[in-house]
Motif scaffolding. Structure first.
Motif, PDB file in Angstrom:
ATOM      1  N   GLY A   7       0.977  -1.326   0.149  1.00  0.00           N
ATOM      2  CA  GLY A   7      -0.005  -0.061   0.125  1.00  0.00           C
ATOM      3  C   GLY A   7       0.805   1.163  -0.010  1.00  0.00           C
ATOM      4  O   GLY A   7       0.577   1.952   0.590  1.00  0.00           O
ATOM      5  N   GLY A   8       2.003   1.329  -0.514  1.00  0.00           N
ATOM      6  CA  GLY A   8       2.943   2.148  -0.727  1.00  0.00           C
ATOM      7  C   GLY A   8       2.377   3.658  -1.093  1.00  0.00           C
ATOM      8  O   GLY A   8       3.236   4.486  -0.868  1.00  0.00           O
ATOM      9  N   HIS A   9       1.624   3.762  -1.578  1.00  0.00           N
ATOM     10  CA  HIS A   9       1.074   5.119  -1.967  1.00  0.00           C
ATOM     11  C   HIS A   9      -0.182   5.738  -1.106  1.00  0.00           C
ATOM     12  O   HIS A   9      -0.663   6.826  -1.297  1.00  0.00           O
ATOM     13  N   GLY A  10      -0.485   5.088  -0.340  1.00  0.00           N
ATOM     14  CA  GLY A  10      -1.417   5.562   0.920  1.00  0.00           C
ATOM     15  C   GLY A  10      -0.736   6.314   1.632  1.00  0.00           C
ATOM     16  O   GLY A  10       0.265   6.943   1.761  1.00  0.00           O
ATOM     17  N   GLN A  11      -1.633   6.969   2.314  1.00  0.00           N
ATOM     18  CA  GLN A  11      -1.400   8.373   2.971  1.00  0.00           C
ATOM     19  C   GLN A  11      -0.450   8.261   4.128  1.00  0.00           C
ATOM     20  O   GLN A  11       0.354   8.777   4.455  1.00  0.00           O
ATOM     21  N   ILE A  12      -0.675   7.106   4.802  1.00  0.00           N
ATOM     22  CA  ILE A  12       0.243   6.676   6.214  1.00  0.00           C
ATOM     23  C   ILE A  12       1.686   6.288   5.397  1.00  0.00           C
ATOM     24  O   ILE A  12       2.702   6.650   5.935  1.00  0.00           O
ATOM     25  N   ALA A  13       1.596   5.547   4.531  1.00  0.00           N
ATOM     26  CA  ALA A  13       2.578   4.709   3.839  1.00  0.00           C
ATOM     27  C   ALA A  13       3.464   5.880   3.307  1.00  0.00           C
ATOM     28  O   ALA A  13       4.983   5.772   3.520  1.00  0.00           O
ATOM     29  N   LEU A  14       3.020   6.869   2.557  1.00  0.00           N
ATOM     30  CA  LEU A  14       3.961   7.927   2.081  1.00  0.00           C
ATOM     31  C   LEU A  14       4.646   8.600   3.049  1.00  0.00           C
ATOM     32  O   LEU A  14       5.772   9.038   3.083  1.00  0.00           O
ATOM     33  N   ARG A  15       4.039   8.795   4.311  1.00  0.00           N
ATOM     34  CA  ARG A  15       4.442   9.605   5.517  1.00  0.00           C
ATOM     35  C   ARG A  15       5.880   8.694   6.200  1.00  0.00           C
ATOM     36  O   ARG A  15       6.891   9.215   6.383  1.00  0.00           O
ATOM     37  N   LEU A  16       5.389   7.392   6.161  1.00  0.00           N
ATOM     38  CA  LEU A  16       6.385   6.422   6.768  1.00  0.00           C
ATOM     39  C   LEU A  16       7.553   6.236   5.839  1.00  0.00           C
ATOM     40  O   LEU A  16       8.683   6.394   6.408  1.00  0.00           O
ATOM     41  N   GLU A  17       7.290   6.369   4.599  1.00  0.00           N
ATOM     42  CA  GLU A  17       8.829   6.249   3.641  1.00  0.00           C
ATOM     43  C   GLU A  17       9.420   7.584   3.821  1.00  0.00           C
ATOM     44  O   GLU A  17      10.500   7.392   3.735  1.00  0.00           O
ATOM     45  N   ARG A  18       9.025   8.644   3.859  1.00  0.00           N
ATOM     46  CA  ARG A  18       9.714   9.733   3.999  1.00  0.00           C
ATOM     47  C   ARG A  18      10.531   9.895   5.310  1.00  0.00           C
ATOM     48  O   ARG A  18      11.645  10.322   5.333  1.00  0.00           O
ATOM     49  N   LEU A  19       9.821   8.977   6.489  1.00  0.00           N
ATOM     50  CA  LEU A  19      10.405   9.343   7.709  1.00  0.00           C
ATOM     51  C   LEU A  19      12.022   8.239   7.688  1.00  0.00           C
ATOM     52  O   LEU A  19      12.794   8.378   8.190  1.00  0.00           O
ATOM     53  N   LEU A  20      11.475   7.024   7.043  1.00  0.00           N
ATOM     54  CA  LEU A  20      12.501   6.126   6.910  1.00  0.00           C
ATOM     55  C   LEU A  20      13.703   6.488   5.893  1.00  0.00           C
ATOM     56  O   LEU A  20      14.922   6.477   6.230  1.00  0.00           O
ATOM     57  N   ALA A  76      -8.549  -1.166   0.741  1.00  0.00           N
ATOM     58  CA  ALA A  76      -9.297  -1.254  -0.452  1.00  0.00           C
ATOM     59  C   ALA A  76      -9.980   0.325  -0.516  1.00  0.00           C
ATOM     60  O   ALA A  76      -9.987   0.689  -1.631  1.00  0.00           O
ATOM     61  N   GLY A  77      -9.918   1.257   0.420  1.00  0.00           N
ATOM     62  CA  GLY A  77     -10.567   2.457   0.423  1.00  0.00           C
ATOM     63  C   GLY A  77     -12.102   2.586   0.778  1.00  0.00           C
ATOM     64  O   GLY A  77     -12.801   1.640   0.845  1.00  0.00           O
ATOM     65  N   ALA A  78     -12.431   3.708   1.003  1.00  0.00           N
ATOM     66  CA  ALA A  78     -13.723   4.028   1.683  1.00  0.00           C
ATOM     67  C   ALA A  78     -14.839   3.747   0.462  1.00  0.00           C
ATOM     68  O   ALA A  78     -16.025   3.303   0.825  1.00  0.00           O
ATOM     69  N   GLY A  79     -14.423   3.891  -0.723  1.00  0.00           N
ATOM     70  CA  GLY A  79     -15.469   3.779  -1.550  1.00  0.00           C
ATOM     71  C   GLY A  79     -15.619   2.109  -2.375  1.00  0.00           C
ATOM     72  O   GLY A  79     -16.277   1.953  -3.177  1.00  0.00           O
ATOM     73  N   SER A  80     -14.840   1.381  -1.557  1.00  0.00           N
ATOM     74  CA  SER A  80     -15.032  -0.017  -2.203  1.00  0.00           C
ATOM     75  C   SER A  80     -16.064  -0.833  -1.599  1.00  0.00           C
ATOM     76  O   SER A  80     -16.723  -0.518  -0.406  1.00  0.00           O
ATOM     77  N   GLY A  81     -16.420  -1.772  -2.190  1.00  0.00           N
ATOM     78  CA  GLY A  81     -17.343  -2.815  -1.754  1.00  0.00           C
ATOM     79  C   GLY A  81     -16.927  -4.018  -0.832  1.00  0.00           C
ATOM     80  O   GLY A  81     -15.886  -4.090  -0.649  1.00  0.00           O
ATOM     81  N   PRO A  82     -17.701  -4.570  -0.242  1.00  0.00           N
ATOM     82  CA  PRO A  82     -17.360  -5.574   0.737  1.00  0.00           C
ATOM     83  C   PRO A  82     -16.434  -6.636   0.134  1.00  0.00           C
ATOM     84  O   PRO A  82     -15.603  -7.164   0.619  1.00  0.00           O
ATOM     85  N   TYR A 130     -15.653  -3.564   6.595  1.00  0.00           N
ATOM     86  CA  TYR A 130     -14.223  -3.272   6.788  1.00  0.00           C
ATOM     87  C   TYR A 130     -13.606  -3.472   8.019  1.00  0.00           C
ATOM     88  O   TYR A 130     -12.581  -4.287   8.029  1.00  0.00           O
ATOM     89  N   LEU A 131     -14.419  -3.560   9.134  1.00  0.00           N
ATOM     90  CA  LEU A 131     -14.013  -3.827  10.357  1.00  0.00           C
ATOM     91  C   LEU A 131     -13.754  -5.575  10.381  1.00  0.00           C
ATOM     92  O   LEU A 131     -12.955  -6.125  10.950  1.00  0.00           O
ATOM     93  N   ARG A 132     -14.674  -6.056   9.881  1.00  0.00           N
ATOM     94  CA  ARG A 132     -14.557  -7.759   9.732  1.00  0.00           C
ATOM     95  C   ARG A 132     -13.405  -7.987   8.964  1.00  0.00           C
ATOM     96  O   ARG A 132     -12.534  -8.965   9.232  1.00  0.00           O
ATOM     97  N   ALA A 133     -13.074  -7.392   7.734  1.00  0.00           N
ATOM     98  CA  ALA A 133     -11.995  -7.855   6.914  1.00  0.00           C
ATOM     99  C   ALA A 133     -10.510  -7.427   7.873  1.00  0.00           C
ATOM    100  O   ALA A 133      -9.655  -8.531   7.556  1.00  0.00           O
TER     101      ALA A 133
END
Length: 218
Positions: A7-20, A76-82, A130-133
């Motif tokens: 998930g390297g382009h996710g918002q948390i991932a990009l921040r983590l990449e910058r820090l590392l 999968a993101g907020a707009g994704s289905g089950p 989402y919570l179940r997955a």
């Protein structure tokens, strides 16, 4: 240290990449869309185009070869289905764990969610899926005795500037929010703290600086 982030382009991932990368670590991010590669390079990470919904264990293990840690930060993101919540939030996390085992990478961090539960009955159907997955993924990872896993369950995510102060606990914490900046900083601290392996952690904003909060877990 070399870390591979799903998930390297996710918002948390990009921040983590910058820090590392800023501290001199080697970091690779797995992405599905080649158009995102420049964003990862800008964060100091090596982009690896690999779709975790179609990749094999061997495909992912080849990328993990020689790494010190794997981080699952995909979603999968907020707009994704089950269905996609199952194939990404659950199945891709399990695939990354399978590949880590095959590649001999023991350290595995997974970004989950507060309230994750494989049997969630949350009243909003999309969020319940989402919570179940996420809960099912956490359960599958925690069953791996060959991995030094840590499950991180942040509260509601915001784009507010990080404060560097959190509440982090292996027990239950009251629901709250947390800037993505601080989630990424906590992930860095957890990577540096092998004694946190085997813990499921809840995270919200708080009054304790991150280094102290992680040190208190050991």
């Amino acid at each position: 240290m070399r870390t591979v982030i799903a998930g390297g382009h996710g918002q948390i991932a990009l921040r983590l990449e910058r820090l590392l990368s800023a501290r001199g670590d080697s970091v690779a991010g797995l992405i599905r869309n080649p158009a995102q590669a420049d964003d990862l390079r800008g964060a100091g990470a090596e982009p690896v185009v690999l779709d975790l919904e179609s990749a094999t264990v061997d495909d992912v293990a080849a990328v993990l070869a020689g790494a010190d840690a794997a981080v699952f930060a995909a979603g999968a993101g907020a707009g994704s289905g089950p269905d996609r919540k199952q194939t990404v939030d659950r199945d891709a996390a399990v695939l990354l764990a399978d590949a880590a085992e095959r590649a001999g990478v023991r350290r595995y961090l997974i970004v989950s969610s507060m309230g994750a539960d494989a049997h969630s009955t949350f009243k909003e159907p999309g969020f319940a899926a989402y919570l179940r997955a996420k809960g099912a993924a956490d359960d599958a990872i925690r069953a791996r005795t060959s991995l030094d896993w840590t499950v991180l369950r942040p509260g509601g995510l915001t784009n507010d500037p990080g404060t560097g102060r959190v509440r982090l606990s292996a027990g239950h914490v009251d629901r709250g929010s947390i800037p993505r900046d601080d989630v990424a900083a906590v992930l860095v601290a957890l990577l540096d703290a092998p004694a946190t392996a085997g813990l499921t952690l809840e995270l919200v904003s708080g009054d304790t600086d991150i280094a102290t909060a992680v040190a208190q877990l050991a």
